[in-house]
Design a protein around this motif. Sequence first.
Motif, short mmCIF file in Angstrom:
data_model
loop_
_atom_site.label_atom_id
_atom_site.label_comp_id
_atom_site.label_asym_id
_atom_site.label_seq_id
_atom_site.Cartn_x
_atom_site.Cartn_y
_atom_site.Cartn_z
N GLY A 164 0.77 -1.24 0.00
CA GLY A 164 0.00 0.00 0.00
C GLY A 164 0.80 1.28 0.00
O GLY A 164 0.23 2.37 -0.11
N VAL A 165 2.11 1.21 0.09
CA VAL A 165 2.95 2.42 0.15
C VAL A 165 3.18 2.94 -1.27
O VAL A 165 3.53 2.18 -2.17
CB VAL A 165 4.29 2.13 0.85
CG1 VAL A 165 5.24 3.31 0.71
CG2 VAL A 165 4.05 1.81 2.32
N LYS A 166 3.03 4.24 -1.44
CA LYS A 166 3.28 4.88 -2.72
C LYS A 166 4.40 5.89 -2.54
O LYS A 166 4.23 6.89 -1.85
CB LYS A 166 2.01 5.56 -3.23
CG LYS A 166 0.88 4.57 -3.48
CD LYS A 166 -0.37 5.26 -4.03
CE LYS A 166 -1.48 4.24 -4.26
NZ LYS A 166 -2.72 4.88 -4.79
N VAL A 167 5.54 5.62 -3.16
CA VAL A 167 6.69 6.53 -3.09
C VAL A 167 6.46 7.60 -4.14
O VAL A 167 6.56 7.35 -5.34
CB VAL A 167 8.01 5.78 -3.33
CG1 VAL A 167 9.18 6.74 -3.18
CG2 VAL A 167 8.15 4.62 -2.35
N GLU A 168 6.17 8.82 -3.69
CA GLU A 168 5.76 9.88 -4.60
C GLU A 168 6.92 10.40 -5.44
O GLU A 168 6.75 10.75 -6.60
CB GLU A 168 5.15 11.04 -3.80
CG GLU A 168 3.91 10.65 -2.99
CD GLU A 168 2.75 10.24 -3.88
OE1 GLU A 168 2.73 10.62 -5.07
OE2 GLU A 168 1.85 9.54 -3.37
N THR A 169 8.11 10.46 -4.86
CA THR A 169 9.23 11.05 -5.59
C THR A 169 10.03 9.98 -6.32
O THR A 169 10.24 8.88 -5.78
CB THR A 169 10.16 11.81 -4.61
OG1 THR A 169 11.22 12.42 -5.32
CG2 THR A 169 10.74 10.86 -3.57
N PRO A 170 10.45 10.23 -7.56
CA PRO A 170 11.30 9.25 -8.25
C PRO A 170 12.65 9.09 -7.54
O PRO A 170 13.22 10.05 -7.03
CB PRO A 170 11.50 9.87 -9.64
CG PRO A 170 10.37 10.84 -9.80
CD PRO A 170 10.10 11.37 -8.43
N LEU A 171 13.14 7.86 -7.50
CA LEU A 171 14.42 7.53 -6.88
C LEU A 171 15.44 7.22 -7.97
O LEU A 171 15.06 6.85 -9.08
CB LEU A 171 14.26 6.34 -5.94
CG LEU A 171 13.14 6.44 -4.90
CD1 LEU A 171 13.00 5.13 -4.14
CD2 LEU A 171 13.37 7.60 -3.95
N PHE A 172 16.73 7.33 -7.63
CA PHE A 172 17.74 6.98 -8.63
C PHE A 172 18.84 6.13 -8.00
O PHE A 172 19.08 6.16 -6.80
CB PHE A 172 18.33 8.23 -9.30
CG PHE A 172 19.19 9.09 -8.41
CD1 PHE A 172 20.53 8.83 -8.21
CD2 PHE A 172 18.64 10.19 -7.77
CE1 PHE A 172 21.31 9.62 -7.40
CE2 PHE A 172 19.41 11.00 -6.95
CZ PHE A 172 20.75 10.71 -6.76
N HIS A 173 19.49 5.36 -8.87
CA HIS A 173 20.58 4.47 -8.48
C HIS A 173 21.68 4.65 -9.52
O HIS A 173 21.50 4.33 -10.70
CB HIS A 173 20.08 3.01 -8.46
CG HIS A 173 21.14 2.00 -8.16
ND1 HIS A 173 21.12 0.73 -8.70
CD2 HIS A 173 22.23 2.06 -7.38
CE1 HIS A 173 22.16 0.06 -8.26
NE2 HIS A 173 22.85 0.84 -7.46
N LEU A 174 22.81 5.20 -9.10
CA LEU A 174 23.92 5.51 -9.98
C LEU A 174 25.07 4.55 -9.70
O LEU A 174 25.50 4.42 -8.54
CB LEU A 174 24.37 6.96 -9.78
CG LEU A 174 25.55 7.46 -10.62
CD1 LEU A 174 25.18 7.47 -12.10
CD2 LEU A 174 25.96 8.86 -10.17
N VAL A 175 25.58 3.89 -10.73
CA VAL A 175 26.67 2.92 -10.60
C VAL A 175 27.84 3.39 -11.45
O VAL A 175 27.70 3.54 -12.68
CB VAL A 175 26.22 1.51 -11.04
CG1 VAL A 175 27.37 0.52 -10.89
CG2 VAL A 175 25.01 1.05 -10.23
N GLY A 176 28.98 3.63 -10.82
CA GLY A 176 30.16 4.10 -11.54
C GLY A 176 31.33 3.13 -11.40
O GLY A 176 31.47 2.45 -10.38
N LEU A 177 32.14 3.05 -12.44
CA LEU A 177 33.34 2.23 -12.43
C LEU A 177 34.51 3.12 -12.81
O LEU A 177 34.56 3.67 -13.91
CB LEU A 177 33.22 1.07 -13.43
CG LEU A 177 34.36 0.05 -13.48
CD1 LEU A 177 34.49 -0.67 -12.15
CD2 LEU A 177 34.12 -0.96 -14.60
N SER A 178 35.45 3.31 -11.86
CA SER A 178 36.59 4.19 -12.09
C SER A 178 37.73 3.43 -12.76
O SER A 178 37.69 2.20 -12.89
CB SER A 178 37.06 4.79 -10.77
OG SER A 178 37.77 3.83 -10.01
#
Length: 451
Positions: A164-178
């Motif tokens: 029943g939970v609605k996450v109103e704001t978009p989330l992000f996941h950033l993956v970097g390889l140095s």
Amino acid sequence: MTPAPGGFTDETFAAFLKGRDEPSWLADRRRSAFGRFKATPLPTLRDEEWRRTDLRALKLDQFAPPAPAEPSEAARAALEPAYRGLDSLYGTGIALVDGHAARSPDPSKLGGAVFVDLASAVQEHGELLKDLLMTEAFRDDADAFAALHAACWTGGALLYVPKGVKVETPLFHLVGLSAEGGADLSHTLVVLEEGAEATLVQETIGLDRGKAPGLHVGGVELILRRGSRLRFVNIQNWDTSTWHLSRERAVVGPDAALQWTVGGLGSRLAKVNQEVALVGRGARAQVNGVMFPTGRQNLTYITRQDHVAPNTTSDLLYKGGLKDRSRLVWRGMIKVEPDAQHTDAYQKNDNLVLDADARADSIPGLEIEANEVRCTHGATAGPVDPEMVFYARSRGVDEATATRLIVEGFFANVYDRISVEPVREALALAVAQKLELGSAPTLASAEAAGV
């Protein structure tokens, strides 16, 4: 962080396990998967699924399981601009570099959801992970790379949205390889319980790697319970020295809805398996794909729409543009199980070949075991219509601008399907830059350039 030499061997794997503080159930699963990896031959051109994906130049002994050492300050600093750019576009998110968390989300913006890097999730939500991680939506016996991922995954994210939970704001996941990190084996697990809703934007990027070889062996699993709604965006934007191999699957329950957008912009070579399993009555999935290889890039996408339950709907549209000597392969399958009556499934792949040395292969397929269904597919590939260019030039538009306008129009209908507005705009800008310069910016910088 420099990987230990010697490849993925018993010695490097033992050192990898020793450096991790994980429960016994997870260590046992890793050992079992590593045993499958050792027992499974690497794919070759003789394997049907891989016959258009040439891995002979990939030397696994150049890489090893990621070391436990934290990334350097230089690697963290290289990730910072992209992270801050995404932070300004979306609500909050996770950033990882070389398999380690570099930024954590703001818990006040999660609305009751659990959103943490996967290493922290093992410590904080172990019982939840034990039942969900690689149990429903990931097959570690699919091939040698899937087994390797299951054995040596590091980093990644868990998004768990309770009932029943609605996450109103978009989330992000950033993956970097140095340049310091040779291999990334990040894993993304998204679970939406009954009636939950969320939006997650994921992007992978190379950070000042130069010509240092990189390897990404990734995994994504999306689990949608009854009546849930997920918008998931997965943009592959590695540098052109990185090999990208990923196995991704969604399991969509009764009356649940998934919108899954894929972007293929970077990497030296990419091989992605993307599957959607519609396992509950009334399940729906829309899959959008935007690909644009340049130079000598080789991108392969194997998609599968698996209708298991009755009254399910899937709609897939992949569009690709190709320049220089690049190659783009799409192979799609709609599978309708015997009990999946009243299935409505569609798949379409269109490719715009901009140079004579570029090549696009499209292979749609149907496998239908029910008799009351509507399943259609199609594929096209061809150059820019010279009459369209002539029409534009006759009205004072130069050839380069005319080509750019035609490419924008070609991708327009897939952009229109993407309901996350910053992603839609940033993808359009990234494709425009690939067309002109041969490389794509990150989503954050592309969006900033258009403001």
